[in-house]
Write a protein that holds these residues in place. Sequence first.
Motif, PDB file in Angstrom:
ATOM      1  N   GLU A  35       0.828  -1.211   0.000  1.00  0.00           N
ATOM      2  CA  GLU A  35       0.000   0.000   0.000  1.00  0.00           C
ATOM      3  C   GLU A  35       0.861   1.259   0.000  1.00  0.00           C
ATOM      4  N   ASN A  36       1.904   1.276   0.845  1.00  0.00           N
ATOM      5  CA  ASN A  36       2.802   2.440   0.910  1.00  0.00           C
ATOM      6  C   ASN A  36       3.534   2.657  -0.410  1.00  0.00           C
ATOM      7  N   THR A  37       3.947   1.570  -1.045  1.00  0.00           N
ATOM      8  CA  THR A  37       4.651   1.671  -2.326  1.00  0.00           C
ATOM      9  C   THR A  37       3.744   2.263  -3.397  1.00  0.00           C
ATOM     10  N   MET A  38       2.519   1.782  -3.465  1.00  0.00           N
ATOM     11  CA  MET A  38       1.575   2.293  -4.464  1.00  0.00           C
ATOM     12  C   MET A  38       1.257   3.775  -4.222  1.00  0.00           C
ATOM     13  N   THR A  39       1.098   4.154  -2.958  1.00  0.00           N
ATOM     14  CA  THR A  39       0.836   5.557  -2.634  1.00  0.00           C
ATOM     15  C   THR A  39       2.007   6.437  -3.059  1.00  0.00           C
ATOM     16  N   LEU A  40       3.218   5.984  -2.759  1.00  0.00           N
ATOM     17  CA  LEU A  40       4.419   6.737  -3.145  1.00  0.00           C
ATOM     18  C   LEU A  40       4.529   6.854  -4.656  1.00  0.00           C
ATOM     19  N   LEU A  41       4.282   5.759  -5.361  1.00  0.00           N
ATOM     20  CA  LEU A  41       4.366   5.798  -6.825  1.00  0.00           C
ATOM     21  C   LEU A  41       3.364   6.777  -7.425  1.00  0.00           C
ATOM     22  N   ILE A  42       2.138   6.759  -6.917  1.00  0.00           N
ATOM     23  CA  ILE A  42       1.118   7.670  -7.440  1.00  0.00           C
ATOM     24  C   ILE A  42       1.522   9.119  -7.189  1.00  0.00           C
ATOM     25  N   LYS A  43       2.079   9.413  -6.016  1.00  0.00           N
ATOM     26  CA  LYS A  43       2.514  10.778  -5.710  1.00  0.00           C
ATOM     27  C   LYS A  43       3.685  11.207  -6.584  1.00  0.00           C
ATOM     28  N   MET A  44       4.572  10.252  -6.908  1.00  0.00           N
ATOM     29  CA  MET A  44       5.767  10.598  -7.680  1.00  0.00           C
ATOM     30  C   MET A  44       5.487  10.741  -9.176  1.00  0.00           C
ATOM     31  N   ILE A  45       4.473  10.057  -9.663  1.00  0.00           N
ATOM     32  CA  ILE A  45       4.203  10.066 -11.105  1.00  0.00           C
ATOM     33  C   ILE A  45       4.019  11.482 -11.632  1.00  0.00           C
ATOM     34  N   GLY A  46       3.298  12.318 -10.906  1.00  0.00           N
ATOM     35  CA  GLY A  46       3.070  13.693 -11.356  1.00  0.00           C
ATOM     36  C   GLY A  46       4.352  14.465 -11.541  1.00  0.00           C
ATOM     37  N   GLY A  47       5.234  14.415 -10.541  1.00  0.00           N
ATOM     38  CA  GLY A  47       6.511  15.127 -10.632  1.00  0.00           C
ATOM     39  C   GLY A  47       7.387  14.605 -11.742  1.00  0.00           C
ATOM     40  N   MET A  48       7.459  13.271 -11.888  1.00  0.00           N
ATOM     41  CA  MET A  48       8.286  12.683 -12.927  1.00  0.00           C
ATOM     42  C   MET A  48       7.738  13.003 -14.324  1.00  0.00           C
ATOM     43  N   CYS A  49       6.416  12.960 -14.466  1.00  0.00           N
ATOM     44  CA  CYS A  49       5.809  13.294 -15.767  1.00  0.00           C
ATOM     45  C   CYS A  49       6.080  14.751 -16.124  1.00  0.00           C
ATOM     46  N   PHE A  50       5.947  15.629 -15.131  1.00  0.00           N
ATOM     47  CA  PHE A  50       6.178  17.054 -15.375  1.00  0.00           C
ATOM     48  C   PHE A  50       7.603  17.294 -15.877  1.00  0.00           C
TER      49      PHE A  50
END
Length: 193
Positions: A35-50
């Motif tokens: 659960e923590n990994t998925m939450t972190l990935l979702i939060k990071m996707i925006g910054g990495m995509c930007f």
Amino acid sequence: MLNKIWCFFILISIIFGIASGNIEAVNNSVFSSIENTMTLLIKMIGGMCFWSGIMEIAMHTSLQNKLKNFIKPINNFIFAKLDKNSSAYENISMNMATNMLGLGNAATPLGLKAVEELEKINDKPDRLSDEEIMFIAINTASLQVIPTSIITIRSSLGSTAPGSIILGVWFSTVVAFISIIIITKIYLKIRRK
């Protein structure tokens, strides 16, 4: 090899959990870490995509030339024998610029393309050229000006000052970058003899 190491650690954890009577704690930690990994990935996707989008735009504007010109004196020293108008040189420059912005994920395709181009001009295909060795070494050291990935991770984990590590990152990456260049240049001299 890494897969075997991780499987070994997981197996040992389960065995110790069963042996110590904490199998429920092991089970709970597995699901909470997922659960923590998925939450972190979702939060990071925006910054990495930007930032990946910014670099894609930079590659099609004059910013690409400005970044290459900024890195040019460094690359002229590091890759003295490489043709400055070659595709390999351009990909190396963009890879370094992307790494300087802390975008390792966006730098990977450029790095792979650079190695592919360096291999095309390698006169001994069964052996890495000096330029390939140097590129792999500096790519591993990864000089960073803006540690975007680290700041994104710290921010997503709730840090109150995610950018406070910038001075430490600058110092450590500059020392690592200079050290790896010196060590690799020495190695390449020994290898030529």
